[in-house]
Design an enzyme around this catalytic site. Structure first.
Site, PDB file in Angstrom:
ATOM      1  CE  LYS A  72      35.025  41.501  21.747  1.00 11.80           C
ATOM      2  NZ  LYS A  72      35.322  40.632  20.581  1.00 11.80           N
TER       3      LYS A  72
ATOM      4  CB  SER B 224      37.505  37.648  18.868  1.00 16.53           C
ATOM      5  OG  SER B 224      38.643  38.343  18.466  1.00 16.53           O
TER       6      SER B 224
ATOM      7  CB  SER C 209      39.322  40.959  20.433  1.00 20.21           C
ATOM      8  OG  SER C 209      38.077  40.571  19.868  1.00 20.21           O
TER       9      SER C 209
END
Ligand code: GLN
Length: 487
Positions: free
Chosen positions: A79, A178, A154
């Site tokens: 990420k 997330s 997310s």
């Protein structure tokens, strides 16, 4: 021969280990898959093809070491909120669009030391604020099961890159869901470790008392392997815990659930769940019972206040964490007439609407006139919720709940902020309590045909326990098959 990128992480790791394939062959298969699928899903913000090729060549030149490195030659994505030395790290924000960190995050250091190849940095909601990856400053990500839908967020880019078979696993962060929520909506497995289990050193901070780094992959065992590599004590994160790391891959061998009590918190199984979500998750509970688990209804009475408490506390922490982006030391600088003007111009231009909203909310909650009414009150609610979980987990080995009230939705269909925040109702409680949780595909929804995720919540530092339960369930659940949205 099946294309190399279609294997799971453990499978490819073993093939690499036996010398049946070379790191560069595996990497090329993943890069080709990435190139073919990116136009449809946009999971990645930066593809490090050259670096990755150099890493693969270096691994081949040095040969497999003995004892073998746990992830030798395995391509992964990360990420874009985790710092990678020499590779742009944006947090999906204009304010960090050109930020190149001079160091690796702890978890990234660990992956590299284990021989993994970082092939790309994945998309997210700006600063990890969101549940759909629509709030990325660089455009959203699409769900590999239906490219007209969001992948969750997310860590939506991480989940989509795993589901699309671009890589064998990814790292995400989970502040309020997330990792688990995009894993659930994309049909992957994801683990949010106990707060303090994985060092946050080098993770761009959102809500520091909530943020945890964790793995996403296709199977429970794959996630267990990644967690074994990244878990552990790190003096550079003051909240990192020096608790022994268990052998999570050994835990992934569990068969059957006899002797296990699983709690169903009524607050998670009531109103608001779509019929197909409830059906798929209840079917998974029945399977757990067939495997020998005792199922028990329990209650977490303070949980309904979780969303309100979380959004006050996380925004308060975000408002202070984001204060460092002032256009002075790093990140975007937009010159203004004077110092204050430069701050205002840089921050107005650099932060998107949602990040600005959180800064405003958080600054308000922390302001002297309102601190007790909002921040202190929310902190008290957090304590009550943590106590509810602790009591429930005295009677149960773990708790079960759906991941998301609905399957993946269409971009733009949940527009007002409050409705978006409410989508997190099933994930946020765990972060308030700091406990570990795992998301597992329960099946495909009978109406939408999209993945439905089941969560398993565990006791503090009992990642091994929830991995064991998940892996017993995984072998008894129907698999999802290949994602249907890709050409
Ligand atoms: N959706 C939640 C939020 O926007 C959680 C995000 C996260 O876990 N990073 O804050």
């Amino acid at each position: 021969m099946t294309p190399l990128h279609t294997h799971n992480l453990t499978g490819i790791r073993d093939m690499l280990g036996r010398g049946e394939v070379r790191p560069s062959e595996v990497l090329e298969s993943c890069l080709e898959r990435l190139e073919n699928t990116e136009p449809q899903i946009h999971a990645c913000l930066t593809v490090c093809a050259d670096d990755a090729r150099a890493q693969a060549a270096a691994l081949e030149a040095e040969g497999r070491s003995s004892p073998a490195k746990a992830l030798w030659g395995v391509p992964l994505t990360v990420k874009d909120v985790l710092c990678t030395k020499g590779v742009r790290t944006t947090a999906a924000s204009r304010i960090l669009e050109n930020f190149v960190p001079p160091y690796d995050a702890f978890a990234v250091e660990r992956l590299k030391a284990a021989g993994a190849i970082i092939m790309a940095k994945t998309n997210l909601d700006e600063f990890a604020m969101g549940s759909s990856t629509e709030f990325s400053a660089f455009g959203g990500t699409n769900n590999p099961w239906d490219t007209a839908r969001i992948p969750g967020g997310s860590s939506g880019g991480s989940a989509a890159s795993v589901a699309a078979r671009q890589c064998f696993g990814s790292l995400g962060t989970d502040t309020g869901g997330s990792i688990r929520q995009p894993a659930g909506l994309c049909g992957c497995v994801g683990i949010k470790p106990t707060y303090g289990r994985v060092s946050r050193y080098g993770a761009i901070a959102y809500g520091s008392s909530f943020d945890q780094i964790g793995p996403l992959a296709r199977t429970v065992r794959d996630c267990a392997l990644l967690l074994s590599v990244i878990a552990g004590y790190d003096p550079r994160d003051a909240t990192s815990c020096d608790t022994p790391v268990r052998d999570y891959t050994a835990a992934a061998g569990r068969v059957g659930l006899s002797g296990i009590t699983l709690g169903l918190p009524v607050e998670y199984w009531g109103e608001g769940l779509s019929a197909e979500t409830e059906k798929a998750c209840r079917a998974a509970v029945n399977i757990a019972a067939d495997l020998g688990a005792k199922i028990k209804e329990i209650s977490l009475p303070s949980l309904p206040y979780g969303i309100a408490a979380y959004y006050i506390l996380a925004s308060a922490e975000a408002s202070t964490n984001l204060a460092r982006y002032d256009g002075m030391r790093f990140g975007l600088r937009v010159p203004g007439a004077d110092l204050a003007g430069t701050y205002v111009a840089s921050r107005s231009k650099g932060f998107g609407e949602e990040a600005q909203r959180r800064i405003l909310l958080g600054t308000y909650a922390l302001s002297s006139g309102y601190y007790d009414a909002y921040y202190t009150k929310a902190a008290k609610v957090r304590r009550l919720i943590a106590e509810d979980f602790a009591k429930a987990l005295e009677q149960c080995n773990a708790l079960l709940a759906p991941v998301s009230p609905v399957t993946a939705w269409k971009p733009g269909s949940v527009t007002d902020p409050l409705s978006q925040y409410k989508m997190d109702i099933l994930t946020i409680g765990l972060n308030l309590a700091g406990l570990p949780g795992l998301a597992l595909p329960a099946g495909l929804g009978e109406d939408s045909g999209l993945p439905v995720g089941l969560q398993i919540f565990g006791r503090a530092f009992d990642e091994a326990g929830i991995i064991g339960i998940a892996s017993a369930l995984e072998s008894a659940l129907p698999g999802l098959g290949e994602p249907k949205g890709l050409l």
